[in-house]
Motif scaffolding. Structure first.
Motif, PDB file in Angstrom:
ATOM      1  N   MET A   9       0.845  -1.193   0.000  1.00 35.97           N
ATOM      2  CA  MET A   9       0.000   0.000   0.000  1.00 35.97           C
ATOM      3  C   MET A   9       0.885   1.249   0.000  1.00 35.97           C
ATOM      4  O   MET A   9       1.901   1.292   0.696  1.00 35.97           O
ATOM      5  N   THR A  10       0.509   2.232  -0.835  1.00 39.87           N
ATOM      6  CA  THR A  10       1.274   3.473  -0.923  1.00 39.87           C
ATOM      7  C   THR A  10       0.306   4.647  -1.067  1.00 39.87           C
ATOM      8  O   THR A  10      -0.865   4.475  -1.409  1.00 39.87           O
ATOM      9  N   ASP A  11       0.847   5.859  -0.850  1.00 40.27           N
ATOM     10  CA  ASP A  11       0.065   7.048  -1.162  1.00 40.27           C
ATOM     11  C   ASP A  11      -0.030   7.189  -2.685  1.00 40.27           C
ATOM     12  O   ASP A  11       0.686   6.516  -3.431  1.00 40.27           O
ATOM     13  N   PHE A  12      -0.898   8.067  -3.150  1.00 38.12           N
ATOM     14  CA  PHE A  12      -1.132   8.137  -4.594  1.00 38.12           C
ATOM     15  C   PHE A  12      -1.557   9.513  -5.093  1.00 38.12           C
ATOM     16  O   PHE A  12      -1.433   9.822  -6.273  1.00 38.12           O
ATOM     17  N   ALA A  13      -2.081  10.371  -4.204  1.00 33.94           N
ATOM     18  CA  ALA A  13      -2.889  11.504  -4.670  1.00 33.94           C
ATOM     19  C   ALA A  13      -2.065  12.704  -5.100  1.00 33.94           C
ATOM     20  O   ALA A  13      -2.377  13.374  -6.082  1.00 33.94           O
ATOM     21  N   GLY A  14      -0.993  13.007  -4.342  1.00 33.59           N
ATOM     22  CA  GLY A  14      -0.312  14.287  -4.546  1.00 33.59           C
ATOM     23  C   GLY A  14      -1.119  15.408  -3.914  1.00 33.59           C
ATOM     24  O   GLY A  14      -2.098  15.194  -3.224  1.00 33.59           O
ATOM     25  N   GLY A  15      -0.681  16.641  -4.165  1.00 31.79           N
ATOM     26  CA  GLY A  15      -1.416  17.797  -3.642  1.00 31.79           C
ATOM     27  C   GLY A  15      -1.159  18.090  -2.191  1.00 31.79           C
ATOM     28  O   GLY A  15      -1.830  18.929  -1.594  1.00 31.79           O
ATOM     29  N   ALA A  16      -0.155  17.405  -1.599  1.00 31.35           N
ATOM     30  CA  ALA A  16       0.091  17.572  -0.170  1.00 31.35           C
ATOM     31  C   ALA A  16       1.210  18.582   0.077  1.00 31.35           C
ATOM     32  O   ALA A  16       2.129  18.330   0.836  1.00 31.35           O
ATOM     33  N   SER A  17       1.133  19.715  -0.594  1.00 29.79           N
ATOM     34  CA  SER A  17       2.169  20.742  -0.444  1.00 29.79           C
ATOM     35  C   SER A  17       1.557  22.099  -0.735  1.00 29.79           C
ATOM     36  O   SER A  17       0.609  22.210  -1.514  1.00 29.79           O
ATOM     37  N   GLY A  18       2.133  23.140  -0.134  1.00 31.60           N
ATOM     38  CA  GLY A  18       1.666  24.496  -0.427  1.00 31.60           C
ATOM     39  C   GLY A  18       2.055  24.971  -1.813  1.00 31.60           C
ATOM     40  O   GLY A  18       1.483  25.920  -2.333  1.00 31.60           O
ATOM     41  N   PHE A  19       3.044  24.293  -2.426  1.00 32.25           N
ATOM     42  CA  PHE A  19       3.515  24.708  -3.751  1.00 32.25           C
ATOM     43  C   PHE A  19       2.757  23.946  -4.828  1.00 32.25           C
ATOM     44  O   PHE A  19       2.618  22.732  -4.739  1.00 32.25           O
ATOM     45  N   ILE A  79      -5.867  19.811  -7.948  1.00 30.03           N
ATOM     46  CA  ILE A  79      -6.412  18.560  -8.486  1.00 30.03           C
ATOM     47  C   ILE A  79      -5.494  17.394  -8.106  1.00 30.03           C
ATOM     48  O   ILE A  79      -4.280  17.482  -8.236  1.00 30.03           O
ATOM     49  N   LYS A  80      -6.083  16.303  -7.650  1.00 32.48           N
ATOM     50  CA  LYS A  80      -5.301  15.149  -7.185  1.00 32.48           C
ATOM     51  C   LYS A  80      -5.532  13.944  -8.092  1.00 32.48           C
ATOM     52  O   LYS A  80      -6.546  13.862  -8.790  1.00 32.48           O
TER      53      LYS A  80
END
Length: 597
Positions: free
Chosen positions: A302-312, A375-376
């Motif tokens: 299992m891994t993360d996938f979405a992105g979007g976890a940054s202010g940049f 958008i993720k």
């Protein structure tokens, strides 16, 4: 078994890094004479040992390679494409083990190797057959999974209530109605790192009230995962900090091992769980888990996938940061992340792959712009790509409360009985959040008496301890729309000498302008929180001149602030020599209405 360590193999100073040419570079360590290969492409760096995986021969420059990407072994003429770390002759034979390239604040770099590189190989176990119902994996929400392993229940990263990163992230999925009961009934809990979408104090407060002595396991990161525990007043009594790369035996059948991240070893971790010889790998948020070296053919990955976890770049303004530029950048970054995760799954060939740890939403009405812009990736898109690249891997896109029976899935991957989805009547997505409760708590810091005195600014940044860096930062307190407010502070900090000028200095310097929502900023200051609440939580807007990333500054304020909050009692003794409770806040601000030049 000794703890896994990160070993520095080669160090280059800034001058040596600046002299690296595009393509293949050979560098020898002056300490032991060993040689390494560094590949440079548009300032992106990859590195490996100068040693062929076939029979250990040395590589030399390949004279037939016009693109400066491949090297040739002097023993048997095997060829390695260093840009991909794949052997091209013979094709599809090996992947070269990469070394971590750690860029230093002074412009130098280090090549780092984790030792041992594959600690899970210690004491290998032959897998035993699993009975139906013996091992169940239940998805609850975001990064929270429950593993039933025989008689024991193991919980990962419980974020089940409240926001994360101040008020910026909220749960997308509605956890099952009994999720908190499951948490309080768990036999052991793993928390991967200190970010509040994994270490949720509102959630742990419920656990502490009902079961304060449950064993909670964390990795031995340089910044303790639970650095904020005392101040949070959440009373947990059985936190176990364990070394990296060492099996933790729970009983005769169950053990687990925590591994460090190659890019953020000071903070991020991942985990391998072994039950009766069956391995479950959870890489969580790691950028390069275990330096990219991971076990192959695990039963579940299992891994993360979405992105979007940054202010940049969503929180940046000015210069090139138009909405169209942001949209194009985000689109490309998400695509790169999708391809990376799919390629990783293909290379490791797990029996079952599950994307998770990306189900958050910028739900507060004041963050509508971020929600629309940020958008993720979707889990379905990633699984579709994996199905295309590696059809043998079974993929699972879980819904809250969905259960995977591992024994059944391993016996027959096509079995419809291996996965039990929640009933059709189950509520899957949240449509309401307790905004007022948590936003009011943050805004309660606004009227703290310390902010009546302008000298809090010097006291706070002196406590923070960052200086000797040629950067001037303008900090502006704003309302929820990032508009200036009459009674907000607007000040400059010159981090070269930690001074607080009324105008920008005449010397050449880098400049950041940061607008912070006043409630979150003052809460962060008052409680000595990390600036992730502002930056990853989308609670600020940032402009920079020149448009470069100040790694040293952000790393300090996001990960290296003192472990104890500022001593505001000492500050009060210094400034409250007379009763000044009647002085209005606006009389003590400086540069109101963004008038500072």
């Amino acid at each position: 078994m000794a703890s896994q360590i990160a070993k520095v193999l080669l160090s280059l100073d800034a001058e040596a890094v600046g002299s690296l040419k595009e393509g293949v570079n050979f560098k020898k360590s002056p300490e032991d004479g060993k040689c390494y290969i560094i590949f440079k492409s548009n300032n992106d760096l990859k590195a490996c040992k100068n040693q062929c995986k076939h029979q250990g021969g040395l590589f030399v420059k390949d004279v037939e390679d016009l693109d400066a990407m491949t090297v040739k072994c002097t023993k048997h003429n095997w060829k390695l494409n260093v840009s991909t770390m794949k052997y091209v002759n013979p094709p599809d034979s090996f992947l070269q083990d990469e070394l971590e390239v750690e860029v230093l604040d002074d412009g130098g770099l280090q090549l780092v190797e984790l030792s041992p590189v594959d600690p899970w190989m210690a004491d290998p176990r032959e897998p035993l057959e699993l009975q139906e119902g013996e091992v169940k994996v239940t998805y609850l929400t975001h990064a929270c999974m429950e593993l039933q392993l025989g008689e024991r229940r193991f919980m990962f990263d419980p974020w089940l209530k409240g926001p994360a990163f101040a008020r910026g992230w909220w749960l997308l999925h509605e956890p099952p109605a009994d999720a908190l009961d499951r948490l309080c009934g768990a036999d052991l809990i793993y928390i991967s790192h200190m970010h509040s979408d994994h270490l949720s104090y509102p959630t742990l407060k419920v656990l502490a009230e009902r079961r304060p002595d449950v064993p909670i396991y964390v990795g031995d990161t340089s910044r303790p995962v639970f650095w904020y525990l005392k101040q949070s007043q959440v009373k947990l009594t059985n936190i176990k900090v364990i070394p990296f790369g060492v099996w933790q035996n729970i009983d005769e059948h169950l053990r687990f091992m925590i591994l460090m991240d190659g890019v953020h070893p000071e903070m991020d971790t991942c985990i391998i769980v072994d039950y009766k010889g069956h391995m479950i790998l959870n890489t969580v948020d790691c950028t390069r888990p275990n330096g990219g070296r991971l076990p192959q053919h695990v039963d579940v990955m299992m891994t993360d996938f979405a992105g979007g976890a940054s202010g940049f770049p969503m929180t940046f303004y000015g210069g090139k940061y138009s909405d169209s530029w942001k949209a194009e950048f985000i689109k490309n970054e998400r695509k790169k992340l999708l391809n990376y995760k799919a390629t990783l799954a293909k290379s490791l060939q797990p029996r079952i792959y599950c994307p998770f740890a990306g189900y958050f939403v910028e739900a507060h009405p004041s963050d509508r712009y971020i929600k629309d812009t940020n958008i993720k990736n979707s889990a379905e898109d990633l699984n579709a790509l994996i199905n295309k690249l590696a059809p043998a891997i079974k993929t699972w896109t879980p819904q809250p409360g969905a259960v995977l029976d591992l024994g059944l899935a391993l016996r027959d991957p096509t079995s419809s009985e291996a996965i039990i989805n929640p009933p059709a009547s189950a509520k899957l997505y949240k449509d309401s959040w307790e905004f007022d409760l948590y936003v009011n708590e943050l805004n309660g810091a606004i009227k703290s008496d310390i902010f009546k005195h302008q000298s809090w600014i010097q006291f706070y940044y002196t406590w923070a301890g960052f200086q000797n860096y040629n950067l001037v930062v303008r900090v502006i307190e704003t309302d929820d729309k990032f508009e200036c407010i009459t009674d907000g502070y607007d000040y400059l900090v010159d981090f070269l000498d930690l001074s607080f000028p009324t105008k920008r200095p005449d010397r050449e310097h880098a400049y950041l302008e940061i607008k912070n929502r006043i409630g979150v900023m003052r809460y962060v200051v008052l409680h000595g929180c990390l600036w992730d609440d502002l930056y990853i939580g989308f609670q600020n807007r940032v402009s920079r001149d020149p448009d470069i990333y100040h790694h040293k500054f952000w790393k300090h304020f996001q990960a290296e602030l003192p472990l104890c909050r500022p001593d505001w009692e000492q500050f009060r003794k210094q400034v409250f020599t007379i009763d000044e409770s009647t002085i209005p806040l606006s009389d003590t601000t400086m540069g109101n209405n963004c008038a500072l030049s």
